[in-house]
Design a protein around this motif. Sequence first.
Motif, short mmCIF file in Angstrom:
data_model
loop_
_atom_site.label_atom_id
_atom_site.label_comp_id
_atom_site.label_asym_id
_atom_site.label_seq_id
_atom_site.Cartn_x
_atom_site.Cartn_y
_atom_site.Cartn_z
N ASN A 64 0.81 -1.21 0.00
CA ASN A 64 0.00 0.00 0.00
C ASN A 64 0.86 1.27 0.00
O ASN A 64 0.34 2.37 -0.08
CB ASN A 64 -0.95 0.01 1.20
N VAL A 65 2.19 1.12 0.07
CA VAL A 65 3.10 2.27 0.00
C VAL A 65 3.34 2.56 -1.48
O VAL A 65 3.93 1.75 -2.19
CB VAL A 65 4.43 1.99 0.73
N SER A 66 2.87 3.69 -1.95
CA SER A 66 2.96 4.00 -3.37
C SER A 66 4.20 4.81 -3.74
O SER A 66 4.58 4.86 -4.91
CB SER A 66 1.71 4.75 -3.83
N SER A 67 4.84 5.42 -2.76
CA SER A 67 5.98 6.26 -3.07
C SER A 67 6.91 6.34 -1.87
O SER A 67 6.46 6.37 -0.72
CB SER A 67 5.49 7.66 -3.44
N VAL A 68 8.21 6.38 -2.14
CA VAL A 68 9.23 6.55 -1.10
C VAL A 68 10.14 7.69 -1.52
O VAL A 68 10.58 7.76 -2.66
CB VAL A 68 10.06 5.25 -0.90
N LEU A 69 10.41 8.57 -0.60
CA LEU A 69 11.34 9.67 -0.83
C LEU A 69 12.50 9.49 0.13
O LEU A 69 12.30 9.43 1.34
CB LEU A 69 10.65 11.02 -0.59
N TYR A 70 13.70 9.36 -0.40
CA TYR A 70 14.91 9.18 0.39
C TYR A 70 15.71 10.46 0.30
O TYR A 70 15.80 11.06 -0.77
CB TYR A 70 15.71 8.00 -0.15
N GLY A 71 16.28 10.90 1.40
CA GLY A 71 17.03 12.15 1.34
C GLY A 71 18.02 12.30 2.47
O GLY A 71 18.30 11.37 3.22
N LYS A 72 18.55 13.51 2.56
CA LYS A 72 19.52 13.86 3.59
C LYS A 72 18.91 14.96 4.44
O LYS A 72 18.14 15.78 3.96
CB LYS A 72 20.82 14.37 2.95
N TYR A 73 19.31 14.99 5.70
CA TYR A 73 18.83 15.99 6.64
C TYR A 73 20.03 16.60 7.35
O TYR A 73 20.92 15.88 7.80
CB TYR A 73 17.87 15.36 7.65
N PHE A 74 20.04 17.91 7.45
CA PHE A 74 21.12 18.63 8.13
C PHE A 74 20.52 19.64 9.09
O PHE A 74 19.44 20.18 8.83
CB PHE A 74 21.97 19.42 7.11
N GLU A 75 21.23 19.91 10.17
CA GLU A 75 20.90 21.01 11.06
C GLU A 75 22.15 21.87 11.20
O GLU A 75 23.23 21.35 11.46
CB GLU A 75 20.45 20.53 12.44
N LEU A 76 22.00 23.16 10.98
CA LEU A 76 23.09 24.11 11.12
C LEU A 76 22.71 25.17 12.13
O LEU A 76 21.61 25.70 12.08
CB LEU A 76 23.38 24.81 9.79
N GLU A 77 23.61 25.46 13.04
CA GLU A 77 23.44 26.59 13.94
C GLU A 77 24.30 27.72 13.42
O GLU A 77 25.47 27.51 13.08
CB GLU A 77 23.86 26.21 15.35
N LEU A 78 23.75 28.90 13.33
CA LEU A 78 24.50 30.03 12.81
C LEU A 78 24.04 31.32 13.44
O LEU A 78 22.96 31.39 14.02
CB LEU A 78 24.39 30.11 11.28
N THR A 79 24.87 32.32 13.33
CA THR A 79 24.50 33.66 13.77
C THR A 79 24.44 34.55 12.54
O THR A 79 25.20 34.36 11.59
CB THR A 79 25.52 34.22 14.78
N ALA A 80 23.53 35.50 12.57
CA ALA A 80 23.38 36.46 11.47
C ALA A 80 22.72 37.70 12.03
O ALA A 80 22.09 37.67 13.09
CB ALA A 80 22.55 35.86 10.35
N GLU A 139 14.76 28.72 12.29
CA GLU A 139 14.17 29.04 13.59
C GLU A 139 15.11 29.96 14.34
O GLU A 139 16.31 29.67 14.45
CB GLU A 139 13.95 27.77 14.41
N GLU A 140 14.58 31.02 14.88
CA GLU A 140 15.40 31.89 15.72
C GLU A 140 15.57 31.23 17.08
O GLU A 140 14.60 30.72 17.65
CB GLU A 140 14.75 33.26 15.85
N GLN A 141 16.77 31.21 17.57
CA GLN A 141 17.10 30.58 18.84
C GLN A 141 17.47 31.64 19.86
O GLN A 141 18.08 32.66 19.53
CB GLN A 141 18.30 29.62 18.68
N SER A 142 17.12 31.40 21.11
CA SER A 142 17.48 32.36 22.15
C SER A 142 18.97 32.30 22.47
O SER A 142 19.57 33.28 22.87
CB SER A 142 16.64 32.13 23.41
N GLU A 143 19.54 31.10 22.30
CA GLU A 143 20.98 30.94 22.49
C GLU A 143 21.46 29.76 21.66
O GLU A 143 20.67 28.91 21.26
CB GLU A 143 21.32 30.73 23.97
N VAL A 144 22.74 29.67 21.43
CA VAL A 144 23.32 28.58 20.66
C VAL A 144 23.34 27.32 21.51
O VAL A 144 23.72 27.35 22.69
CB VAL A 144 24.75 28.94 20.19
N ARG A 145 22.90 26.20 20.95
CA ARG A 145 22.92 24.91 21.66
C ARG A 145 24.34 24.39 21.71
O ARG A 145 25.17 24.68 20.88
CB ARG A 145 22.05 23.88 20.94
#
Length: 88
Positions: free
Chosen positions: A34-50, A81-87
């Motif tokens: 019953n699964v008609s489609s699969v999407l495979y990918g990459k996920y990244f998280e970046l912490e940055l200041t600007a 997402e704006e963060q109150s402080e860097v993790r």
Amino acid sequence: MNFLAKIHVNYKPSVLDPKAEAIKTALTRMSMDNVSSVLYGKYFELELTADSVAAANTQVDRICDELLANVNMETYRFELEEQSEVRE
């Protein structure tokens, strides 16, 4: 300002994704046809200041274009997402 960028990179719909096809085939063999489609990918998280949201968006877009995604074969999207402080 501190930001967390959550980035998803996937193949473009016109590009054959062999890993996704292998997963779909395996699911069919497991009687989960019953699964008609699969999407495979990459996920990244970046912490940055600007200085602003616009500056952070521009920087993350450039990072994706020049490093994280092969723009000939892949697409990307990200949430900022704006963060109150860097993790740590």
